[in-house]
Motif scaffolding. Structure first.
Motif, PDB file in Angstrom:
ATOM      1  N   GLY A 142       0.773  -1.231   0.000  1.00 39.03           N
ATOM      2  CA  GLY A 142       0.000   0.000   0.000  1.00 39.03           C
ATOM      3  C   GLY A 142       0.804   1.282   0.000  1.00 39.03           C
ATOM      4  N   ASN A 143       2.122   1.179  -0.045  1.00 36.62           N
ATOM      5  CA  ASN A 143       2.995   2.357  -0.088  1.00 36.62           C
ATOM      6  C   ASN A 143       3.695   2.431  -1.438  1.00 36.62           C
ATOM      7  N   TRP A 144       3.813   3.642  -1.970  1.00 31.10           N
ATOM      8  CA  TRP A 144       4.545   3.864  -3.208  1.00 31.10           C
ATOM      9  C   TRP A 144       5.999   4.154  -2.871  1.00 31.10           C
ATOM     10  N   TYR A 145       6.902   3.400  -3.479  1.00 33.78           N
ATOM     11  CA  TYR A 145       8.339   3.577  -3.291  1.00 33.78           C
ATOM     12  C   TYR A 145       8.919   4.258  -4.527  1.00 33.78           C
ATOM     13  N   PHE A 146       9.578   5.417  -4.306  1.00 30.73           N
ATOM     14  CA  PHE A 146      10.171   6.201  -5.372  1.00 30.73           C
ATOM     15  C   PHE A 146      11.613   5.769  -5.615  1.00 30.73           C
ATOM     16  N   PRO A 147      12.036   5.743  -6.890  1.00 30.19           N
ATOM     17  CA  PRO A 147      13.439   5.422  -7.169  1.00 30.19           C
ATOM     18  C   PRO A 147      14.364   6.464  -6.531  1.00 30.19           C
ATOM     19  N   PRO A 148      15.537   6.045  -6.078  1.00 28.15           N
ATOM     20  CA  PRO A 148      16.448   6.976  -5.401  1.00 28.15           C
ATOM     21  C   PRO A 148      16.766   8.233  -6.209  1.00 28.15           C
ATOM     22  N   ALA A 149      16.897   8.110  -7.519  1.00 25.01           N
ATOM     23  CA  ALA A 149      17.252   9.264  -8.356  1.00 25.01           C
ATOM     24  C   ALA A 149      16.127  10.300  -8.431  1.00 25.01           C
ATOM     25  N   SER A 150      14.912   9.929  -8.035  1.00 22.53           N
ATOM     26  CA  SER A 150      13.778  10.855  -8.117  1.00 22.53           C
ATOM     27  C   SER A 150      13.554  11.642  -6.824  1.00 22.53           C
ATOM     28  N   VAL A 151      14.341  11.339  -5.810  1.00 20.98           N
ATOM     29  CA  VAL A 151      14.167  11.950  -4.487  1.00 20.98           C
ATOM     30  C   VAL A 151      15.071  13.171  -4.341  1.00 20.98           C
ATOM     31  N   LYS A 152      14.520  14.250  -3.787  1.00 23.54           N
ATOM     32  CA  LYS A 152      15.319  15.439  -3.467  1.00 23.54           C
ATOM     33  C   LYS A 152      15.942  15.208  -2.093  1.00 23.54           C
ATOM     34  N   TRP A 153      17.121  14.634  -2.111  1.00 28.39           N
ATOM     35  CA  TRP A 153      17.778  14.238  -0.865  1.00 28.39           C
ATOM     36  C   TRP A 153      18.084  15.427   0.038  1.00 28.39           C
ATOM     37  N   SER A 154      18.162  16.624  -0.514  1.00 30.80           N
ATOM     38  CA  SER A 154      18.422  17.811   0.306  1.00 30.80           C
ATOM     39  C   SER A 154      17.258  18.098   1.256  1.00 30.80           C
ATOM     40  N   GLU A 155      16.091  17.508   0.972  1.00 33.00           N
ATOM     41  CA  GLU A 155      14.908  17.713   1.812  1.00 33.00           C
ATOM     42  C   GLU A 155      14.784  16.651   2.912  1.00 33.00           C
ATOM     43  N   LEU A 156      15.710  15.683   2.929  1.00 30.64           N
ATOM     44  CA  LEU A 156      15.661  14.594   3.907  1.00 30.64           C
ATOM     45  C   LEU A 156      16.931  14.579   4.739  1.00 30.64           C
ATOM     46  N   GLU A 157      16.809  14.046   5.948  1.00 34.64           N
ATOM     47  CA  GLU A 157      17.993  13.793   6.769  1.00 34.64           C
ATOM     48  C   GLU A 157      17.832  12.432   7.419  1.00 34.64           C
ATOM     49  N   GLU A 158      18.927  11.691   7.467  1.00 32.17           N
ATOM     50  CA  GLU A 158      18.881  10.345   8.037  1.00 32.17           C
ATOM     51  C   GLU A 158      18.448  10.392   9.492  1.00 32.17           C
ATOM     52  N   SER A 159      17.678   9.391   9.874  1.00 35.16           N
ATOM     53  CA  SER A 159      17.210   9.242  11.250  1.00 35.16           C
ATOM     54  C   SER A 159      17.899   8.029  11.864  1.00 35.16           C
ATOM     55  N   ALA A 160      18.042   8.047  13.159  1.00 36.23           N
ATOM     56  CA  ALA A 160      18.643   6.909  13.867  1.00 36.23           C
ATOM     57  C   ALA A 160      17.605   5.873  14.281  1.00 36.23           C
ATOM     58  N   THR A 161      16.346   6.095  13.936  1.00 36.00           N
ATOM     59  CA  THR A 161      15.283   5.175  14.335  1.00 36.00           C
ATOM     60  C   THR A 161      15.527   3.790  13.738  1.00 36.00           C
ATOM     61  N   PRO A 162      15.612   2.765  14.582  1.00 36.82           N
ATOM     62  CA  PRO A 162      15.853   1.418  14.065  1.00 36.82           C
ATOM     63  C   PRO A 162      14.550   0.695  13.714  1.00 36.82           C
ATOM     64  N   TYR A 163      14.586  -0.089  12.659  1.00 38.12           N
ATOM     65  CA  TYR A 163      13.461  -0.955  12.320  1.00 38.12           C
ATOM     66  C   TYR A 163      13.950  -2.024  11.351  1.00 38.12           C
ATOM     67  N   THR A 164      13.528  -3.235  11.597  1.00 34.42           N
ATOM     68  CA  THR A 164      13.819  -4.327  10.674  1.00 34.42           C
ATOM     69  C   THR A 164      12.516  -5.027  10.355  1.00 34.42           C
ATOM     70  N   TYR A 166      14.128   8.372   7.426  1.00 36.45           N
ATOM     71  CA  TYR A 166      14.540   9.741   7.137  1.00 36.45           C
ATOM     72  C   TYR A 166      13.508  10.696   7.713  1.00 36.45           C
ATOM     73  N   SER A 167      13.979  11.823   8.184  1.00 33.36           N
ATOM     74  CA  SER A 167      13.090  12.910   8.582  1.00 33.36           C
ATOM     75  C   SER A 167      13.018  13.884   7.417  1.00 33.36           C
ATOM     76  N   VAL A 168      11.850  14.516   7.276  1.00 31.40           N
ATOM     77  CA  VAL A 168      11.616  15.440   6.171  1.00 31.40           C
ATOM     78  C   VAL A 168      11.731  16.867   6.681  1.00 31.40           C
ATOM     79  N   LYS A 169      12.569  17.659   6.026  1.00 32.48           N
ATOM     80  CA  LYS A 169      12.743  19.056   6.393  1.00 32.48           C
ATOM     81  C   LYS A 169      11.630  19.887   5.753  1.00 32.48           C
ATOM     82  N   THR A 170      11.061  20.784   6.539  1.00 33.04           N
ATOM     83  CA  THR A 170      10.042  21.701   6.031  1.00 33.04           C
ATOM     84  C   THR A 170      10.365  23.110   6.506  1.00 33.04           C
ATOM     85  N   ALA A 171       9.635  24.075   5.970  1.00 38.13           N
ATOM     86  CA  ALA A 171       9.828  25.462   6.403  1.00 38.13           C
ATOM     87  C   ALA A 171       9.481  25.635   7.879  1.00 38.13           C
TER      88      ALA A 171
END
Length: 100
Positions: free
Chosen positions: A23-45, A55-60
């Motif tokens: 039920g989730n759409w996964y975008f190819p890595p090349a289509s993502v504006k990585w400058s708008e994301l920052e890695e998170s330390a949240t673990p999940y397997t 990733y956390s999403v940066k907003t205004a």
């Protein structure tokens, strides 16, 4: 398709290039504006996909914690279940709207 938060497009690709998983759409890595994301330390397997990278999403207005995730190195058996390699593809949720 687009992933948009507060009017800012953070990922955009043709629908044919995205992968739908559970039920989730996964975008190819090349289509993502990585400058708008920052890695998170949240673990999940995921039991069948493998270890996720959140990733956390940066907003205004600040940062939306853990609103995106990917599987950098999914379990090889997950490729059979999904039908293709989704390594590094990114999905979004909550305040991030994914639309056509």
């Amino acid at each position: 398709m687009k992933a948009v938060v507060n009017g800012t497009v953070i990922a955009e690709a043709d629908k044919d290039d995205l992968i739908s998983i559970e039920g989730n759409w996964y975008f190819p890595p090349a289509s993502v504006k990585w400058s708008e994301l920052e890695e998170s330390a949240t673990p999940y397997t995921c039991p069948w996909k493998g270890e996720a990278q959140y990733y956390s999403v940066k907003t205004a207005d600040g940062v939306l914690a853990d609103r995106a995730w990917s599987y950098p190195t999914p379990y090889p058996t997950a490729f059979d279940r999904v039908g293709k390699d989704f390594s590094g593809y990114v999905a979004f949720w909550k305040e991030v709207d994914v639309t056509e």
